[in-house]
Design a protein around this motif. Structure first.
Motif, mmCIF file in Angstrom:
data_model
loop_
_atom_site.group_PDB
_atom_site.id
_atom_site.type_symbol
_atom_site.label_atom_id
_atom_site.label_comp_id
_atom_site.label_asym_id
_atom_site.label_seq_id
_atom_site.Cartn_x
_atom_site.Cartn_y
_atom_site.Cartn_z
ATOM 1 N N ASP A 94 1.915 7.233 -6.649
ATOM 2 C CA ASP A 94 0.798 8.049 -7.121
ATOM 3 C C ASP A 94 1.347 9.396 -7.583
ATOM 4 O OD1 ASP A 94 -1.256 10.328 -6.457
ATOM 5 O OD2 ASP A 94 -2.459 8.517 -6.666
ATOM 6 N N GLY A 117 -2.764 9.008 0.482
ATOM 7 C CA GLY A 117 -2.601 8.092 -0.641
ATOM 8 C C GLY A 117 -3.870 7.751 -1.385
ATOM 9 N N GLU A 118 -5.012 7.842 -0.703
ATOM 10 C CA GLU A 118 -6.281 7.485 -1.337
ATOM 11 C C GLU A 118 -6.997 8.755 -1.764
ATOM 12 O OE1 GLU A 118 -6.896 4.472 -2.055
ATOM 13 O OE2 GLU A 118 -5.355 3.523 -0.811
ATOM 14 N N ARG A 121 0.840 -1.201 0.000
ATOM 15 C CA ARG A 121 0.000 0.000 0.000
ATOM 16 C C ARG A 121 0.879 1.256 0.000
ATOM 17 N NH1 ARG A 121 -2.456 -1.100 4.320
ATOM 18 N NH2 ARG A 121 -4.354 -1.960 3.414
ATOM 19 N N TRP A 143 1.098 4.169 -2.877
ATOM 20 C CA TRP A 143 0.892 5.580 -2.581
ATOM 21 C C TRP A 143 2.073 6.423 -3.063
ATOM 22 C CZ3 TRP A 143 -0.963 5.007 3.207
ATOM 23 C CH2 TRP A 143 -2.280 4.529 3.218
#
Length: 368
Positions: free
Chosen positions: A197, A269-270, A190, A194
């Motif tokens: 991104d 990150g989201e 994860r 991130w």
């Protein structure tokens, strides 16, 4: 008497409604229902349910215990927590109950008496109670011993915590925000996603593969100065926060760092959690956590890039002063600083308007 609350701390908040709140005194979930028509707070947590009256007394917010017995301490803390949540503009809360409950509350600084002997709960003091938001607060500050590392003299730092370190219900999101210590095997993929991104990479510039990011996180986890945290809403990870002690950090060379100053970095990150309602939750909360983690921490610092206009704007709304621009070897940064006194005195856990959850700042404070 009602039955014991069955939901775990991580799932309770998912069932809350607009007039409901979840408090976590001593890491025990208490669900609070607010009936505005009857001015009642019904609290379910532990083995029993309790009911308080929440209203006005001489124009001031008042929380009253109607029963003859002494209320449980955890339920009392949950009631106070909820009263401030439902009335975010309140700076003081008059607490009315049996005399037997006051000594312990006075001893911990939750209750203070005015010049006429009336007990009050100042929000400024209440929000400095670690047991409301830290699942495992330290019983005492870690003892001081000066040590040297990389030529820098600083206090020996305490062992890093494990698991969840902070939990707070966010009324405007009807969700619980938490910070937990990063788990390398569980969070590596994860974290790597991130970092790759484009939005995150623009500011962090740490794109790479799993091997690179594993090495990076292993170094962070092994360093006594840094604490890597995963931020979650209702246990759904959305961001990475990295807290550090400023004295021995690279930032310490650019200002007069005190022994217990803390700093932090972050990435969201989201994409679904990058909106204003979420910023209004996590930005004050990371500050709150770092102040609660050690009562000797008087200042928080941050050094975002000077071209990160959104971050600088949000920091200002949450009580950070922009002190100066300066040059790191890798970027031009802005030194931001939050004072402990300012954070709690100005109730900066609620951002200034127009952030969600904000409330008009009242006029003169209650004076003792």
């Amino acid at each position: 008497m009602s039955t014991t609350v069955q939901a775990e701390p991580h799932t309770t908040a998912q069932r809350t409604a607009t007039n409901e709140f979840v408090s976590y005194p001593h890491d025990i979930p208490h669900r609070v229902e607010h009936d505005a028509e009857t001015h009642r707070l019904r609290i379910e947590g532990g083995p029993h349910s309790t009911t308080w009256q929440l209203g006005q007394s001489a124009g001031q917010l008042a929380l009253t215990w109607p029963a003859g017995s002494t209320p449980r301490r955890e339920a009392t803390l949950a009631a106070i927590d909820a009263a401030f949540a439902f009335h975010p503009e309140a700076q003081w809360l008059q607490l009315q109950g049996p005399k037997a409950m006051y000594p312990a509350l006075r001893h911990t600084g939750i209750v203070v008496d005015d010049s006429e002997g009336v007990p009050w709960v100042p929000a400024e003091l209440f929000w400095q109670q670690p047991g409301l938001w830290l699942p495992s607060p330290r019983p005492l500050p870690y003892p001081q011993q000066p040590v040297l590392s990389a030529g820098k003299r600083h206090p020996r730092r305490p062992p890093k915590p494990e698991g969840t370190v902070y939990r707070r219900h966010i009324p405007w999101l009807k969700a619980t925000l938490s910070f937990r210590v990063l788990d390398l095997e569980h969070d590596l993929e994860r974290f790597s996603r991130w970092m790759n991104d484009p939005v995150v990479a623009h500011f962090w510039e740490e794109q790479g593969d799993l091997a690179q990011h594993r090495h990076r996180l292993e170094a962070t986890l092994s360093h006594p100065n840094a604490l890597p945290l995963i931020a979650c809403f209702d246990d759904q990870p959305f961001g990475y926060f990295e807290a550090y002690w400023a004295k021995e950090d690279r930032l310490g060379a650019y200002y007069d760092a005190d022994d217990f100053d803390r700093g932090w970095h972050l990435l969201i990150g989201e994409a679904a959690f990058r909106g204003t309602p979420y910023v209004a939750a996590w930005l004050p909360s990371i500050s709150h956590y770092l102040f609660l983690d050690d009562c000797r921490t008087q200042r928080l610092v941050i050094e975002p890039r000077v071209d990160n206009a959104k971050m600088l704007h949000n920091l200002a709304r949450c009580g950070y002063a922009h002190l100066k621009a300066f040059d790191f070897p890798h970027k031009r940064a802005m030194l931001g600083m939050q004072l402990r006194e300012h954070f709690f005195n100005e109730r900066s856990w609620i951002p200034q308007p127009p952030h969600p959850g904000s409330a008009p700042r009242p006029g003169p404070r209650f004076s003792q």
